[in-house]
Design a protein around this motif. Structure first.
Motif, PDB file in Angstrom:
ATOM      1  N   SER A 169     -10.900   6.421  42.568  1.00 32.56           N
ATOM      2  CA  SER A 169     -10.960   6.296  43.918  1.00 32.56           C
ATOM      3  C   SER A 169     -12.407   6.679  44.533  1.00 32.56           C
ATOM      4  O   SER A 169     -12.834   6.167  45.444  1.00 32.56           O
ATOM      5  CB  SER A 169      -9.605   7.106  44.464  1.00 32.56           C
ATOM      6  OG  SER A 169      -8.532   6.813  44.086  1.00 32.56           O
ATOM      7  N   SER A 170     -12.797   7.895  44.105  1.00 27.58           N
ATOM      8  CA  SER A 170     -14.045   8.232  44.541  1.00 27.58           C
ATOM      9  C   SER A 170     -15.186   6.920  44.320  1.00 27.58           C
ATOM     10  O   SER A 170     -16.013   6.881  45.152  1.00 27.58           O
ATOM     11  CB  SER A 170     -14.667   9.612  43.997  1.00 27.58           C
ATOM     12  OG  SER A 170     -13.610  10.635  43.981  1.00 27.58           O
ATOM     13  N   THR A 224     -12.997  15.542  51.931  1.00 22.12           N
ATOM     14  CA  THR A 224     -11.877  15.484  52.467  1.00 22.12           C
ATOM     15  C   THR A 224     -10.512  15.263  51.891  1.00 22.12           C
ATOM     16  O   THR A 224     -11.037  14.832  50.400  1.00 22.12           O
ATOM     17  CB  THR A 224     -11.999  14.391  53.758  1.00 22.12           C
ATOM     18  OG1 THR A 224     -11.948  13.008  53.162  1.00 22.12           O
ATOM     19  CG2 THR A 224     -13.268  14.459  54.437  1.00 22.12           C
ATOM     20  N   PRO A 225      -9.533  15.240  52.030  1.00 21.01           N
ATOM     21  CA  PRO A 225      -8.292  15.081  51.479  1.00 21.01           C
ATOM     22  C   PRO A 225      -7.681  13.720  51.459  1.00 21.01           C
ATOM     23  O   PRO A 225      -6.654  13.507  50.866  1.00 21.01           O
ATOM     24  CB  PRO A 225      -7.321  16.090  51.990  1.00 21.01           C
ATOM     25  CG  PRO A 225      -7.721  16.173  53.533  1.00 21.01           C
ATOM     26  CD  PRO A 225      -9.057  16.194  53.474  1.00 21.01           C
ATOM     27  N   ALA A 247      -7.019  11.898  48.371  1.00 24.93           N
ATOM     28  CA  ALA A 247      -5.861  12.583  47.510  1.00 24.93           C
ATOM     29  C   ALA A 247      -4.682  12.275  48.326  1.00 24.93           C
ATOM     30  O   ALA A 247      -3.588  12.072  47.718  1.00 24.93           O
ATOM     31  CB  ALA A 247      -6.438  14.082  47.613  1.00 24.93           C
ATOM     32  N   ILE A 248      -4.517  12.219  49.539  1.00 24.20           N
ATOM     33  CA  ILE A 248      -3.531  11.855  49.984  1.00 24.20           C
ATOM     34  C   ILE A 248      -2.906  10.592  50.085  1.00 24.20           C
ATOM     35  O   ILE A 248      -1.750  10.358  49.661  1.00 24.20           O
ATOM     36  CB  ILE A 248      -3.456  12.154  51.889  1.00 24.20           C
ATOM     37  CG1 ILE A 248      -3.670  13.782  52.046  1.00 24.20           C
ATOM     38  CG2 ILE A 248      -2.345  11.531  52.728  1.00 24.20           C
ATOM     39  CD1 ILE A 248      -4.485  13.904  53.505  1.00 24.20           C
ATOM     40  N   ALA A 249      -3.790   9.621  49.898  1.00 20.18           N
ATOM     41  CA  ALA A 249      -3.296   8.142  49.493  1.00 20.18           C
ATOM     42  C   ALA A 249      -2.855   8.186  48.070  1.00 20.18           C
ATOM     43  O   ALA A 249      -1.684   7.565  47.640  1.00 20.18           O
ATOM     44  CB  ALA A 249      -4.673   7.191  49.640  1.00 20.18           C
ATOM     45  N   LEU A 250      -3.436   8.932  47.137  1.00 21.99           N
ATOM     46  CA  LEU A 250      -3.074   9.008  45.935  1.00 21.99           C
ATOM     47  C   LEU A 250      -1.662   9.462  45.919  1.00 21.99           C
ATOM     48  O   LEU A 250      -0.729   8.890  45.173  1.00 21.99           O
ATOM     49  CB  LEU A 250      -3.978   9.772  44.965  1.00 21.99           C
ATOM     50  CG  LEU A 250      -3.986   9.706  43.648  1.00 21.99           C
ATOM     51  CD1 LEU A 250      -4.458   8.164  43.064  1.00 21.99           C
ATOM     52  CD2 LEU A 250      -5.210  10.496  42.974  1.00 21.99           C
ATOM     53  N   PHE A 251      -1.421  10.653  46.524  1.00 20.03           N
ATOM     54  CA  PHE A 251      -0.092  11.301  46.426  1.00 20.03           C
ATOM     55  C   PHE A 251       0.937  10.471  47.202  1.00 20.03           C
ATOM     56  O   PHE A 251       2.040  10.375  46.641  1.00 20.03           O
ATOM     57  CB  PHE A 251      -0.190  12.490  46.884  1.00 20.03           C
ATOM     58  CG  PHE A 251       1.230  13.477  46.746  1.00 20.03           C
ATOM     59  CD1 PHE A 251       1.698  13.970  45.352  1.00 20.03           C
ATOM     60  CD2 PHE A 251       1.860  13.502  47.979  1.00 20.03           C
ATOM     61  CE1 PHE A 251       2.848  14.514  45.430  1.00 20.03           C
ATOM     62  CE2 PHE A 251       3.174  14.324  47.996  1.00 20.03           C
ATOM     63  CZ  PHE A 251       3.725  14.778  46.630  1.00 20.03           C
ATOM     64  N   ALA A 257     -15.913  15.895  44.040  1.00 23.23           N
ATOM     65  CA  ALA A 257     -15.454  17.226  44.425  1.00 23.23           C
ATOM     66  C   ALA A 257     -14.240  17.442  45.235  1.00 23.23           C
ATOM     67  O   ALA A 257     -13.288  17.935  44.716  1.00 23.23           O
ATOM     68  CB  ALA A 257     -16.529  18.218  44.517  1.00 23.23           C
ATOM     69  N   GLY A 258     -14.359  16.717  46.223  1.00 22.70           N
ATOM     70  CA  GLY A 258     -13.088  16.832  47.425  1.00 22.70           C
ATOM     71  C   GLY A 258     -12.074  16.240  46.792  1.00 22.70           C
ATOM     72  O   GLY A 258     -10.954  16.383  46.671  1.00 22.70           O
ATOM     73  N   ASP A 259     -12.138  14.812  46.022  1.00 23.68           N
ATOM     74  CA  ASP A 259     -11.118  14.051  45.573  1.00 23.68           C
ATOM     75  C   ASP A 259     -10.462  14.902  44.451  1.00 23.68           C
ATOM     76  O   ASP A 259      -9.204  14.946  44.319  1.00 23.68           O
ATOM     77  CB  ASP A 259     -11.545  12.813  45.220  1.00 23.68           C
ATOM     78  CG  ASP A 259     -11.833  11.879  46.552  1.00 23.68           C
ATOM     79  OD1 ASP A 259     -11.323  12.063  47.774  1.00 23.68           O
ATOM     80  OD2 ASP A 259     -12.465  10.719  46.132  1.00 23.68           O
TER      81      ASP A 259
END
Length: 192
Positions: A119-120, A38-39, A42-46, A161-163
Motif C-alpha cells: 500500500s505504501s 498517517t493512519p 492502515a484504516i483502509a487495510l483494516f 513507517a506510518g503504514d
C-alpha cells in the motif's frame, strides 16, 4: 482462523468500528505528525478486512478524508476535488482495500506487513507520478520524473513507517479485543 472467525455479530458492531476508524483517521491526520505518517492506509487495510460489504471500507476512507480536508483547509471546494492530483490521492488511499481476501485467508503479521508495504509503495508511485504529471513543479521530462521521485523519498520513509505502525496498532488492537472477548466467553462457560 478461517473467514467465519472474522465476522462480527451485529450491524451495530460494524457501525461502532466505522465510527472508531473515522475518528482515528481524523485525529491521526489533524493532530501534529511527521509528513505522511498517517493512519489512512492502515484504516483502509483494516476496513477492507473487517467489513463484509466492501463499500463500507470505501465509506470509512472517503468520509475520513473529506472530514480531514474540510477541517484542514476550511472548505471542500470544487477546485480542490476537481484536481487530478487529489483524485489520485483518494484512489491510492483506497487501494489497500484490495487485500480483503488476502488477509481473511490467513491473518498474520507477515501478511499485514506485506499488505501495508504494498500500500505504501502504490501510494508513493501513484501520487508522485500525479505530482509530476499534473503540477508545474517538475519538468515534463524523464529527468523531471526522476527528480520528483527523488525529492519524495523522505516522505516515502514516513509513509512506510506510518503504514506499518498504524497497521500493527489497529490489527493488534482488534486481535487483542477478539482474544479478550473469547476469553470472557470461555470463562463464563467454565463457571456454568
Amino acid at each position: 482462523m478461517d473467514n467465519q472467525d472474522y465476522k462480527l455479530n451485529s450491524s451495530f458492531s460494524y457501525l461502532v468500528i466505522l465510527a472508531v476508524l473515522i475518528a482515528l483517521g481524523v485525529a491521526g491526520r489533524l493532530l501534529p505528525h511527521p509528513p505522511n505518517f498517517t493512519p489512512m492506509a492502515a484504516i483502509a487495510l483494516f476496513a477492507g478486512f473487517i467489513f463484509v460489504k466492501r463499500y463500507m471500507a470505501v465509506v470509512a476512507v472517503v468520509v475520513t478524508m473529506l472530514l480531514c480536508d474540510y477541517f484542514a483547509f476550511g472548505t471542500l471546494s470544487a477546485e480542490w476535488f476537481g484536481s487530478k492530483s487529489m483524485f489520485v490521492v483518494y484512489l491510492a488511499l483506497l487501494f489497500p482495500i484490495v487485500f480483503k481476501s488476502f488477509l481473511q485467508k490467513k491473518l498474520g503479521v507477515l501478511r499485514i506487513a506485506g499488505a501495508a508495504l504494498a500500500s505504501s509503495s502504490v501510494f508513493f508511485i501513484a501520487t508522485n507520478f500525479a505530482v509530476w504529471a499534473f503540477s508545474p513543479m517538475y519538468a515534463k521530462t524523464f529527468e523531471g520524473l526522476v527528480l520528483c521521485y527523488t525529492m519524495a523519498i523522505p516522505f516515502f520513509q514516513n509513509t512506510i513507517a506510518g503504514d506499518l505502525i498504524w497497521s500493527g496498532a489497529i490489527f493488534g488492537s482488534y486481535l487483542a479485543l477478539r482474544n479478550y472477548s473469547n476469553l470472557q466467553i470461555f470463562n463464563q462457560i467454565l463457571r456454568n
